[in-house]
Design a protein around this motif. Structure first.
Motif, mmCIF file in Angstrom:
data_model
loop_
_atom_site.group_PDB
_atom_site.id
_atom_site.type_symbol
_atom_site.label_atom_id
_atom_site.label_comp_id
_atom_site.label_asym_id
_atom_site.label_seq_id
_atom_site.Cartn_x
_atom_site.Cartn_y
_atom_site.Cartn_z
ATOM 1 N N ALA A 173 -29.098 55.469 10.407
ATOM 2 C CA ALA A 173 -28.228 55.512 11.550
ATOM 3 C C ALA A 173 -27.414 53.963 11.802
ATOM 4 O O ALA A 173 -27.838 53.134 11.369
ATOM 5 N N MET A 174 -26.505 54.203 12.730
ATOM 6 C CA MET A 174 -25.613 53.005 12.719
ATOM 7 C C MET A 174 -25.271 52.605 14.213
ATOM 8 O O MET A 174 -25.095 53.716 14.898
ATOM 9 N N GLY A 175 -25.014 51.448 14.523
ATOM 10 C CA GLY A 175 -24.621 51.111 15.991
ATOM 11 C C GLY A 175 -23.769 49.860 15.850
ATOM 12 O O GLY A 175 -23.845 49.136 14.947
ATOM 13 N N MET A 176 -22.795 49.732 16.821
ATOM 14 C CA MET A 176 -21.780 48.532 16.615
ATOM 15 C C MET A 176 -22.125 47.496 17.765
ATOM 16 O O MET A 176 -22.902 47.823 18.835
ATOM 17 N N MET A 177 -22.010 46.265 17.547
ATOM 18 C CA MET A 177 -22.462 45.324 18.460
ATOM 19 C C MET A 177 -21.476 44.025 18.401
ATOM 20 O O MET A 177 -21.153 43.804 16.991
ATOM 21 N N GLU A 178 -21.087 43.537 19.391
ATOM 22 C CA GLU A 178 -20.229 42.483 19.298
ATOM 23 C C GLU A 178 -21.028 41.261 19.420
ATOM 24 O O GLU A 178 -22.004 40.983 20.441
ATOM 25 N N VAL A 179 -20.761 40.234 18.253
ATOM 26 C CA VAL A 179 -21.691 39.113 18.349
ATOM 27 C C VAL A 179 -20.680 37.877 18.951
ATOM 28 O O VAL A 179 -19.694 37.644 18.260
ATOM 29 N N ILE A 180 -21.124 37.260 19.876
ATOM 30 C CA ILE A 180 -20.291 36.081 20.652
ATOM 31 C C ILE A 180 -21.034 34.874 20.090
ATOM 32 O O ILE A 180 -22.284 34.770 19.961
ATOM 33 N N LEU A 181 -20.237 33.959 19.786
ATOM 34 C CA LEU A 181 -20.528 32.626 19.096
ATOM 35 C C LEU A 181 -21.189 31.796 20.234
ATOM 36 O O LEU A 181 -20.497 31.606 21.165
ATOM 37 N N THR A 182 -22.215 31.469 19.899
ATOM 38 C CA THR A 182 -22.884 30.519 20.937
ATOM 39 C C THR A 182 -22.200 28.916 20.825
ATOM 40 O O THR A 182 -22.349 28.636 19.526
ATOM 41 N N PRO A 183 -22.107 28.560 21.510
ATOM 42 C CA PRO A 183 -21.182 27.182 21.463
ATOM 43 C C PRO A 183 -22.506 26.225 20.907
ATOM 44 O O PRO A 183 -23.485 25.973 21.223
ATOM 45 N N PRO A 184 -21.969 25.557 19.624
ATOM 46 C CA PRO A 184 -22.990 24.713 18.818
ATOM 47 C C PRO A 184 -23.006 23.408 19.636
ATOM 48 O O PRO A 184 -22.179 22.864 20.068
ATOM 49 N N PRO A 185 -24.315 22.929 19.356
ATOM 50 C CA PRO A 185 -24.541 21.401 19.695
ATOM 51 C C PRO A 185 -23.564 20.430 18.930
ATOM 52 O O PRO A 185 -23.170 20.737 17.630
#
Length: 208
Positions: A173-185
């Motif tokens: 099975a498959m699902g979609m997900m938006e990955v948001i970039l965490t501001p890097p240090p």
């Protein structure tokens, strides 16, 4: 063991687990004194008997299906997320083993490629799944740093095909997900103090 006297009869009952792959017509042979421990002179010919045929029907196959797969709409790179999935046995028989593996992958497209996509988590089952039963699993995993964009999350059950499952199309099975970039240090050395003259072989103090 007790010797068998003249005209005495001994009765035995045995139980045997049939192989899973057994299917068709078979005969049963019983061979007494197989290693010739008993001296019978010329009366060895009746030590083997045959019964049958018996017809063995194939074991009804299980059918593991991913019936529910819950993936968050969005998540942050480098952070944890929760994923749950349900596996149901919609086949005609129970799984013959409880030992099988599920795997969760992260892909940049809608095609699962276990050799190319990122493996996020493996989950091993330890209990058989009887016909008509379902099981829900919940896990927490961590996304890698630096990910950003639209990704596809796949769950694939019984990846090593340990289960007597004849239908494999519903194992994924498959699902979609938006990955948001965490501001890097951004680590920065603001300054450093070192004395201008030192002596070889002696300790040096450096202030950062």
């Amino acid at each position: 063991s007790t010797p068998l006297g003249v005209d005495e009869v001994v009765f035995s009952d045995i139980s045997y687990q049939l192989p899973v792959e057994a299917n068709g017509r078979f005969f049963i042979f019983i061979n007494s004194d197989e290693t010739d421990v008993i001296y019978e002179h010329t009366d060895e010919s009746n030590n083997t008997v045959r019964e049958g045929p018996i017809v063995i029907s194939p074991y009804p196959p299980a059918d593991l299906a991913v019936t529910d797969f819950m993936v968050p709409d969005s998540s942050y790179s480098g952070q944890t997320l929760n994923i749950s999935w349900e596996i149901a046995n919609i086949g005609l028989g129970s799984s013959l083993t409880g030992n099988w593996m599920d795997k969760i992958y992260l892909s940049s497209d809608e095609q699962l490629n276990p050799y190319h996509d990122l493996l996020l988590k493996s989950y091993r089952h330890h209990q058989p799944l009887v016909q008509g039963e379902s099981r829900t699993q919940n896990i927490t995993l961590t996304l890698g740093d630096g990910l950003q964009g639209l990704f596809y999350v796949f769950i694939q059950t019984d990846v090593n095909q340990n289960i007597n499952d004849t239908i494999r199309a519903n194992n994924t099975a498959m699902g979609m997900m938006e990955v948001i970039l965490t501001p890097p240090p951004d680590l920065l050395i603001a300054g450093m103090d070192v004395i201008s003259e030192v002596v070889a072989g002696q300790p040096v103090s450096i202030a950062i």
